[in-house]
Each structure stands twice: as structure tokens, then as C-alpha cells.
Write an enzyme that holds these catalytic residues in place. Structure first.
Site, mmCIF file in Angstrom:
data_model
loop_
_atom_site.group_PDB
_atom_site.id
_atom_site.type_symbol
_atom_site.label_atom_id
_atom_site.label_comp_id
_atom_site.label_asym_id
_atom_site.label_seq_id
_atom_site.Cartn_x
_atom_site.Cartn_y
_atom_site.Cartn_z
ATOM 1 N N LYS A 111 0.837 -1.209 0.000
ATOM 2 C CA LYS A 111 0.000 0.000 0.000
ATOM 3 C C LYS A 111 0.869 1.255 0.000
ATOM 4 O O LYS A 111 0.558 2.237 -0.664
ATOM 5 C CB LYS A 111 -0.939 -0.007 1.223
ATOM 6 C CG LYS A 111 -2.113 -0.960 1.090
ATOM 7 C CD LYS A 111 -3.162 -0.351 0.230
ATOM 8 C CE LYS A 111 -4.275 -1.163 -0.292
ATOM 9 N NZ LYS A 111 -4.744 -2.393 0.103
ATOM 10 N N LYS A 194 -3.332 -13.076 -8.522
ATOM 11 C CA LYS A 194 -4.651 -13.489 -8.050
ATOM 12 C C LYS A 194 -5.784 -12.640 -8.632
ATOM 13 O O LYS A 194 -5.575 -11.493 -9.033
ATOM 14 C CB LYS A 194 -4.688 -13.425 -6.524
ATOM 15 C CG LYS A 194 -4.587 -12.027 -5.966
ATOM 16 C CD LYS A 194 -5.107 -11.958 -4.545
ATOM 17 C CE LYS A 194 -5.172 -10.504 -4.104
ATOM 18 N NZ LYS A 194 -5.920 -10.259 -2.918
ATOM 19 N N LYS A 197 -10.505 -7.377 -7.024
ATOM 20 C CA LYS A 197 -11.315 -6.245 -7.469
ATOM 21 C C LYS A 197 -10.431 -5.172 -8.080
ATOM 22 O O LYS A 197 -10.701 -4.649 -9.144
ATOM 23 C CB LYS A 197 -12.052 -5.637 -6.264
ATOM 24 C CG LYS A 197 -13.155 -6.519 -5.754
ATOM 25 C CD LYS A 197 -13.740 -5.968 -4.466
ATOM 26 C CE LYS A 197 -13.151 -6.701 -3.279
ATOM 27 N NZ LYS A 197 -14.083 -7.055 -2.228
HETATM 28 P P1 TYM Z 1 -11.076 -9.178 1.082
HETATM 29 O O1 TYM Z 1 -12.276 -8.307 1.154
HETATM 30 O O2 TYM Z 1 -9.936 -8.702 0.248
HETATM 31 O O3 TYM Z 1 -11.475 -10.618 0.558
HETATM 32 C C1 TYM Z 1 -12.477 -11.393 1.192
HETATM 33 C C2 TYM Z 1 -12.098 -12.856 1.189
HETATM 34 O O4 TYM Z 1 -11.890 -13.317 -0.134
HETATM 35 C C3 TYM Z 1 -10.627 -13.950 -0.228
HETATM 36 N N1 TYM Z 1 -10.060 -13.719 -1.579
HETATM 37 C C4 TYM Z 1 -9.473 -14.689 -2.304
HETATM 38 N N2 TYM Z 1 -9.264 -15.993 -2.042
HETATM 39 C C5 TYM Z 1 -8.660 -16.726 -3.008
HETATM 40 N N3 TYM Z 1 -8.274 -16.211 -4.203
HETATM 41 C C6 TYM Z 1 -8.466 -14.909 -4.516
HETATM 42 N N4 TYM Z 1 -8.113 -14.436 -5.698
HETATM 43 C C7 TYM Z 1 -9.085 -14.082 -3.521
HETATM 44 N N5 TYM Z 1 -9.433 -12.767 -3.476
HETATM 45 C C8 TYM Z 1 -10.015 -12.568 -2.275
HETATM 46 C C9 TYM Z 1 -9.765 -13.304 0.834
HETATM 47 O O5 TYM Z 1 -8.694 -14.141 1.205
HETATM 48 C C10 TYM Z 1 -10.766 -13.125 1.943
HETATM 49 O O6 TYM Z 1 -10.884 -14.307 2.689
HETATM 50 N N6 TYM Z 1 -8.792 -8.389 5.448
HETATM 51 C C11 TYM Z 1 -9.900 -9.074 4.801
HETATM 52 C C12 TYM Z 1 -11.248 -8.740 5.406
HETATM 53 C C13 TYM Z 1 -11.301 -9.000 6.869
HETATM 54 C C14 TYM Z 1 -11.350 -10.285 7.496
HETATM 55 C C15 TYM Z 1 -11.396 -10.008 8.897
HETATM 56 C C16 TYM Z 1 -11.353 -11.593 7.024
HETATM 57 C C17 TYM Z 1 -11.321 -8.077 7.835
HETATM 58 N N7 TYM Z 1 -11.372 -8.668 9.054
HETATM 59 C C18 TYM Z 1 -11.441 -11.061 9.804
HETATM 60 C C19 TYM Z 1 -11.408 -12.626 7.950
HETATM 61 C C20 TYM Z 1 -11.444 -12.364 9.336
HETATM 62 C C21 TYM Z 1 -9.919 -8.664 3.343
HETATM 63 O O7 TYM Z 1 -9.475 -7.606 2.984
HETATM 64 O O8 TYM Z 1 -10.566 -9.538 2.529
#
Ligand code: TYM
Length: 328
Positions: A111, A194, A197
Site C-alpha cells: 500500500k 490473483k 477487485k
Molecule cells: P477481502 O475483502 O480482500 O477478501 C475477502 C475474502 O476473499 C478472499 N479472496 C481470495 N481468495 C482466493 N483467491 C483470490 N483471488 C481471492 N481474493 C479474495 C480473501 O482471502 C478473503 O478471505 N482483510 C480481509 C477482510 C477481513 C477479514 C477479517 C477476514 C477483515 N477482518 C477477519 C477474515 C477475518 C480482506 O481484505 O478480505
């Protein structure tokens, strides 16, 4: 009964990466575990979204969770900003989180590189807020994709550190959970890393048939294998990885054999892949379209979820305050 928790930032629609990385495991677990699924709207503030975007995205993600099969009667589905208790735990964890270790987190460093004009304290303490999300319910298992591994490590570190400082065995170390025992990284269609978005390479669950077809047909390929059984370069491996997720084993093996025999026609493979992605998304898409306009229902779900989550969060905070030495 063990507790499961997972979350997602409301920054657009759910894509196949979110589904196979986290949502699918969660849906499978809701019958057997005490489940919490939340929308991380506080986390999304690190990039300064507009109020109407937060509102819209939160509603969208809520509808999409439900369309994927998360059942509000079984799992508590809530919005992070409805659970104020998380903020207090976030503060406690921040008191025992060190600048050096937070600065070393890979996603923070990324970031800093990508948005040098907006290196805010929220970005730096992203892992402590995530640890608070998880540990406020003392979750045992957290379905996440591979990209969240380091944040999960940090959550375990903060749990251990709290126990050590206060000489208690209060927080368990939460483990990452993957439905096939292997961390999932769903690839994008641009031949690189990967699906995401912000990467602009995603297939969304709500995409219609034409859109899916267009995206898949545009996916990067090469001129084809020249030696039998040769290793697949990344863009090709990505197509096979996606196929493994959405197609039958027979279909996967058919194209894999063709590749190994140097007879593959990528056009045919893509057509099949687009068809199978569409077959997978179509029923979810229909449910998304049916639910997303029903604001009353969505509000009711979020309220019910927040009530369930609050009861569990309050209990944890009461105990944590006592451990820390505050009057209760
Ligand atoms: P976020 O919003 O980026 O993504 C949500 C979930 O989707 C998974 N994910 C993927 N898994 C496999 N391949 C991909 N290409 C891929 N893109 C996204 C992410 O691993 C995630 O599980 N920090 C987290 C949100 C969060 C969270 C938490 C998650 C905040 N607090 C507590 C679990 C527990 C995030 O930014 O996910």
C-alpha cells in the site's frame, strides 16, 4: 461447539476469488459451527470511499452473501460498524502492537508503494483491527484465501501476546480454514497473479453469460505446448486452476490430457470454461437479483446478525476488561 468467523471488505461485488477463497467454506460450515460472517466496512475506510459507495456496497455484499447460501437463521451476518465492541478490543491490541512489526507486513508495504499520498494509521494497524474482528468472538477457525495468511499470523501473534502479558490462557490462536485443506489462490484472467477487485481481472458472481464469455475468451494464452507433458506456464495454469474449481473432473482431465498430448485448442477450452463458470454463477446470480432490491429484508438480516454478534462480543469484552484490570 467451535466458532467460525469470516469477513470481506465492501468494495464492490463478490468475485470467484472471494467465493472459492472464503464464502464456499463458510457456507459448508454453518450447520456444524457457531458462525459469524461480517462486512468489514471500517476496514474499507483506509482508501477513503464516498459515503454512498459504502452504503451501496454494504447492501450489495449482504445480498450476495445470502445469495451464496449463507443462512441468517444459522449464521450471524452483520456489519462491522454495528459491533462497537470491536473498537475497544482494537485499542487494547494496538497498545501491544509494535511499529516495526506492523511496518513489515507485506500488504502494508504494498500500500505504501501504491498509495504513497495516503499512508494512514488505519493502514498500519489493519492487522490489529482484523485480530479484534476475529478474537472478539474468540473464533477457532477463519475461512480465508491465501492472501490473508500474514494477517492471520498477526492475529495469532496478538492472541499469544495478550495471554503472555496478562499471564492467562484466554485467547485461542485462530487457524485459517480451507475447504480442501489447502490455501486457495484463485487466479485472474490476465495471466498474472490473483483474481481481485482492484486488479481488474475478476469474474463477478453477478456477471451475466455474455460478460463471462467475453472475459474468459479474452484471457491470456500462448501458442500452445510443443513437448508432451511440459509444465504449464502461469497464464495456462491459471485457466486450468479455474477449470478445476468450476468444471467436472472429467472435463478437467479431458483438457489436461489434450494439453499433455500437445493437442489442446485453447478456444475450445475457454468456451467450455465460460460455459461452466456461467452454469456455476447462474443460480447465484438469479438469487442476487431477487434479493438485492429488498432493503427491508436486508436490514432485518443485519439487525438480527448484529444482535447475535453483540451478545458474544459483550461477553468477551467483560472478561477482557477484568483481565486487564478495569473495574467491571
Ligand atoms: P477481502 O475483502 O480482500 O477478501 C475477502 C475474502 O476473499 C478472499 N479472496 C481470495 N481468495 C482466493 N483467491 C483470490 N483471488 C481471492 N481474493 C479474495 C480473501 O482471502 C478473503 O478471505 N482483510 C480481509 C477482510 C477481513 C477479514 C477479517 C477476514 C477483515 N477482518 C477477519 C477474515 C477475518 C480482506 O481484505 O478480505
Amino acid at each position: 461447539m467451535e466458532t467460525v468467523l469470516s469477513g470481506i471488505r465492501p468494495t464492490g461485488n463478490l468475485h470467484l476469488g472471494n467465493y472459492f477463497g472464503a464464502v464456499k467454506s463458510f457456507v459448508k460450515m454453518q450447520d456444524e459451527y457457531n458462525c459469524y460472517f461480517f462486512i468489514a466496512d471500517w476496514h474499507s475506510l483506509t482508501t477513503h470511499p464516498k459515503p454512498e459507495n459504502i452504503r451501496q456496497s454494504t447492501r450489495t455484499i449482504l445480498a450476495e452473501y445470502l445469495a451464496c447460501g449463507i443462512d441468517p437463521e444459522k449464521a450471524a451476518i452483520y456489519v462491522q460498524s454495528d459491533l462497537k465492541q470491536v473498537l475497544e478490543l482494537y485499542l487494547y491490541f494496538n497498545m501491544n502492537a509494535y511499529l516495526g512489526e506492523l511496518e513489515r507486513v507485506t500488504s502494508f508495504k504494498e500500500k505504501v508503494r501504491k498509495q504513497p499520498d495516503n499512508v494512514n494509521a488505519g493502514l498500519l494497524t489493519y492487522p490489529t483491527l482484523m485480530a479484534a474482528d476475529i478474537l472478539i468472538h474468540r473464533a477457532d477457525k477463519v475461512p480465508v484465501g491465501k492472501d490473508q495468511e500474514q494477517n492471520m499470523e498477526m492475529a495469532r501473534l496478538f492472541a499469544r501476546r495478550f495471554n503472555r502479558i496478562y499471564e492467562v490462557e484466554y485467547f485461542k490462536e485462530p487457524e485459517s480454514f480451507h475447504f480442501n485443506h489447502k490455501a486457495v489462490k484463485v487466479p485472474g484472467l490476465d495471466g498474472s497473479g490473483k483474481m481481485g477487485k482492484s486488479e481488474g481481472n475478476a469474474i463477478y458472481l453477478v456477471d451475466d453469460e455474455k460478460t463471462i464469455q467475453k472475459k474468459v475468451m479474452r484471457a491470456v494464452t500462448d501458442s500452445g505446448p510443443t513437448v508432451p507433458n511440459q509444465e504449464k506456464p502461469d497464464p495456462i495454469q491459471n485457466l486450468f486452476t479455474l477449470m478445476e474449481l468450476v468444471s467436472t473432473p472429467d472435463t478437467y482431465n479431458y483438457f489436461n490430457d489434450k494439453y499433455n498430448a500437445c493437442e489442446i485448442r485453447y478456444g475450445d477450452m475457454k468456451k467450455q470454461l465460460a460455459q461452466d463458470i456461467n452454469a456455476f454463477c447462474a443460480p447465484i446470480r438469479e438469487r442476487i437479483l431477487a434479493i438485492q432490491g429488498d432493503d427491508d429484508y436486508l436490514l432485518k438480516v443485519a439487525k438480527l446478525g448484529a444482535e447475535k454478534a453483540e451478545a458474544s462480543a459483550e461477553k468477551t469484552l467483560r472478561e477482557v476488561r477484568q483481565i486487564i484490570g478495569f473495574r467491571v
